[in-house]
Scaffold this motif. Structure first.
Motif, PDB file in Angstrom:
ATOM      1  N   LEU A  86      65.026  78.612  51.087  1.00 45.04           N
ATOM      2  CA  LEU A  86      64.806  77.666  50.002  1.00 45.04           C
ATOM      3  C   LEU A  86      63.356  77.696  49.541  1.00 45.04           C
ATOM      4  CD1 LEU A  86      66.892  74.667  51.362  1.00 45.04           C
ATOM      5  CD2 LEU A  86      67.559  76.320  49.606  1.00 45.04           C
ATOM      6  N   ARG A  87      63.164  77.539  48.243  1.00 41.40           N
ATOM      7  CA  ARG A  87      61.811  77.384  47.699  1.00 41.40           C
ATOM      8  C   ARG A  87      61.230  76.090  48.275  1.00 41.40           C
ATOM      9  NH1 ARG A  87      64.627  77.705  42.532  1.00 41.40           N
ATOM     10  NH2 ARG A  87      63.976  75.520  42.399  1.00 41.40           N
ATOM     11  N   ASP A  88      59.928  75.939  48.193  1.00 42.25           N
ATOM     12  CA  ASP A  88      59.274  74.747  48.753  1.00 42.25           C
ATOM     13  C   ASP A  88      59.870  73.457  48.210  1.00 42.25           C
ATOM     14  OD1 ASP A  88      57.612  76.259  50.341  1.00 42.25           O
ATOM     15  OD2 ASP A  88      55.893  76.129  48.981  1.00 42.25           O
ATOM     16  N   ASP A  89      60.097  73.384  46.884  1.00 46.52           N
ATOM     17  CA  ASP A  89      60.643  72.160  46.296  1.00 46.52           C
ATOM     18  C   ASP A  89      62.069  71.901  46.763  1.00 46.52           C
ATOM     19  OD1 ASP A  89      61.379  74.448  44.758  1.00 46.52           O
ATOM     20  OD2 ASP A  89      61.841  73.191  43.019  1.00 46.52           O
ATOM     21  N   GLU A  90      62.875  72.967  46.894  1.00 48.25           N
ATOM     22  CA  GLU A  90      64.246  72.810  47.392  1.00 48.25           C
ATOM     23  C   GLU A  90      64.241  72.395  48.859  1.00 48.25           C
ATOM     24  OE1 GLU A  90      66.605  76.225  44.816  1.00 48.25           O
ATOM     25  OE2 GLU A  90      65.429  76.835  46.561  1.00 48.25           O
ATOM     26  N   GLY A  91      63.367  73.008  49.644  1.00 51.75           N
ATOM     27  CA  GLY A  91      63.258  72.673  51.063  1.00 51.75           C
ATOM     28  C   GLY A  91      62.873  71.222  51.284  1.00 51.75           C
ATOM     29  N   ARG A  92      61.953  70.722  50.450  1.00 46.66           N
ATOM     30  CA  ARG A  92      61.576  69.306  50.557  1.00 46.66           C
ATOM     31  C   ARG A  92      62.748  68.406  50.175  1.00 46.66           C
ATOM     32  NH1 ARG A  92      56.826  71.335  48.582  1.00 46.66           N
ATOM     33  NH2 ARG A  92      57.332  70.783  46.434  1.00 46.66           N
ATOM     34  N   LEU A  93      63.455  68.788  49.123  1.00 44.12           N
ATOM     35  CA  LEU A  93      64.605  68.002  48.673  1.00 44.12           C
ATOM     36  C   LEU A  93      65.708  67.986  49.734  1.00 44.12           C
ATOM     37  CD1 LEU A  93      66.140  66.467  46.385  1.00 44.12           C
ATOM     38  CD2 LEU A  93      66.962  68.712  45.649  1.00 44.12           C
ATOM     39  N   PHE A  94      66.049  69.156  50.257  1.00 43.31           N
ATOM     40  CA  PHE A  94      67.140  69.283  51.221  1.00 43.31           C
ATOM     41  C   PHE A  94      66.716  68.977  52.652  1.00 43.31           C
ATOM     42  CE2 PHE A  94      69.622  72.610  48.537  1.00 43.31           C
ATOM     43  CZ  PHE A  94      70.119  71.604  47.735  1.00 43.31           C
ATOM     44  N   ARG A  95      65.393  68.978  52.901  1.00 41.95           N
ATOM     45  CA  ARG A  95      64.864  68.784  54.256  1.00 41.95           C
ATOM     46  C   ARG A  95      65.386  69.841  55.223  1.00 41.95           C
ATOM     47  NH1 ARG A  95      65.107  62.212  54.491  1.00 41.95           N
ATOM     48  NH2 ARG A  95      63.607  61.938  52.824  1.00 41.95           N
ATOM     49  N   GLN A  96      65.566  71.039  54.699  1.00 40.83           N
ATOM     50  CA  GLN A  96      66.034  72.181  55.479  1.00 40.83           C
ATOM     51  C   GLN A  96      65.332  73.434  54.954  1.00 40.83           C
ATOM     52  OE1 GLN A  96      67.915  71.739  58.045  1.00 40.83           O
ATOM     53  NE2 GLN A  96      68.650  69.685  57.635  1.00 40.83           N
ATOM     54  N   PRO A  97      65.166  74.456  55.780  1.00 37.04           N
ATOM     55  CA  PRO A  97      64.489  75.675  55.328  1.00 37.04           C
ATOM     56  C   PRO A  97      65.404  76.661  54.607  1.00 37.04           C
ATOM     57  CG  PRO A  97      64.983  75.841  57.654  1.00 37.04           C
ATOM     58  CD  PRO A  97      65.419  74.463  57.214  1.00 37.04           C
ATOM     59  N   VAL A  98      66.699  76.558  54.849  1.00 39.55           N
ATOM     60  CA  VAL A  98      67.649  77.502  54.256  1.00 39.55           C
ATOM     61  C   VAL A  98      68.829  76.741  53.665  1.00 39.55           C
ATOM     62  CG1 VAL A  98      67.065  79.421  55.814  1.00 39.55           C
ATOM     63  CG2 VAL A  98      68.889  77.849  56.437  1.00 39.55           C
ATOM     64  N   GLY A  99      69.508  77.408  52.768  1.00 34.90           N
ATOM     65  CA  GLY A  99      70.716  76.857  52.166  1.00 34.90           C
ATOM     66  C   GLY A  99      71.616  78.011  51.777  1.00 34.90           C
ATOM     67  N   ILE A 100      72.641  77.705  51.031  1.00 32.53           N
ATOM     68  CA  ILE A 100      73.515  78.761  50.535  1.00 32.53           C
ATOM     69  C   ILE A 100      73.512  78.713  49.011  1.00 32.53           C
ATOM     70  CG2 ILE A 100      74.986  78.972  52.579  1.00 32.53           C
ATOM     71  CD1 ILE A 100      77.018  77.178  51.115  1.00 32.53           C
ATOM     72  N   ARG A 101      73.501  79.898  48.422  1.00 28.61           N
ATOM     73  CA  ARG A 101      73.538  80.011  46.970  1.00 28.61           C
ATOM     74  C   ARG A 101      74.864  80.661  46.599  1.00 28.61           C
ATOM     75  NH1 ARG A 101      69.365  79.467  43.832  1.00 28.61           N
ATOM     76  NH2 ARG A 101      67.908  80.209  45.391  1.00 28.61           N
ATOM     77  N   MET A 102      75.565  79.982  45.706  1.00 30.57           N
ATOM     78  CA  MET A 102      76.839  80.492  45.229  1.00 30.57           C
ATOM     79  C   MET A 102      76.579  81.533  44.146  1.00 30.57           C
ATOM     80  SD  MET A 102      78.500  78.552  47.214  1.00 30.57           S
ATOM     81  CE  MET A 102      80.221  78.736  46.797  1.00 30.57           C
TER      82      MET A 102
END
Length: 144
Positions: A86-102
């Motif tokens: 995750l980008r820094d802004d996404e990581g802060r929003l999700f409070r996680q370092p990784v996610g899944i992209r569809m």
């Protein structure tokens, strides 16, 4: 497993990290985690069991992270998704370092969804999360 993993895996490490989690949970607790959509009900059940003793989130953070990784890997294997750092802004929003992209470009947070199940309860269904995530994905790949 009682605390957040010391070194959080990157997106490229999630498949092997998840395989280790599955190996541990199936060996120690005989959970039938087979990467099927139906196995997401087991994740709901396990998280509800963790909630029963009302521990602090930090006490079960590593287990929750592992279960979230499993949920993400089920989605990756069953849809056109991939693990992403995750980008820094996404990581802060999700409070996680990784996610899944569809393949549609939408980013989802299975790790956080498992934490929400722990904090909120059954209203945050993991199986229901899969249905929500894959619905727009399925529509984008349907042909008229």
């Amino acid at each position: 497993m009682h605390e957040q993993p010391r070194r959080l895996p990157k997106a490229g490490q999630m498949r092997s990290y998840t395989a280790g989690v599955v190996r541990t949970l199936t060996e120690q607790h005989r959970l039938p985690l087979d990467y099927s959509v139906a196995s997401l009900h087991i994740v709901d059940f396990v998280v509800d069991g963790l909630r029963r003793d009302q521990p602090e989130k930090t006490q079960v953070a590593e287990t929750l992270f592992g279960l979230g990784a499993y949920v993400g890997e089920v989605i990756v294997r069953r849809t056109h998704a991939e693990w992403v750092d995750l980008r820094d802004d996404e990581g802060r929003l999700f409070r996680q370092p990784v996610g899944i992209r569809m393949s549609t470009g939408r980013v989802w947070n299975p790790l956080g969804r498992v934490v929400n199940r722990f904090l909120v309860g059954p209203e945050e269904s993991i199986h229901g999360f899969f249905l929500l995530v894959q619905a727009p994905e399925r529509r984008s790949h349907d042909t008229p």
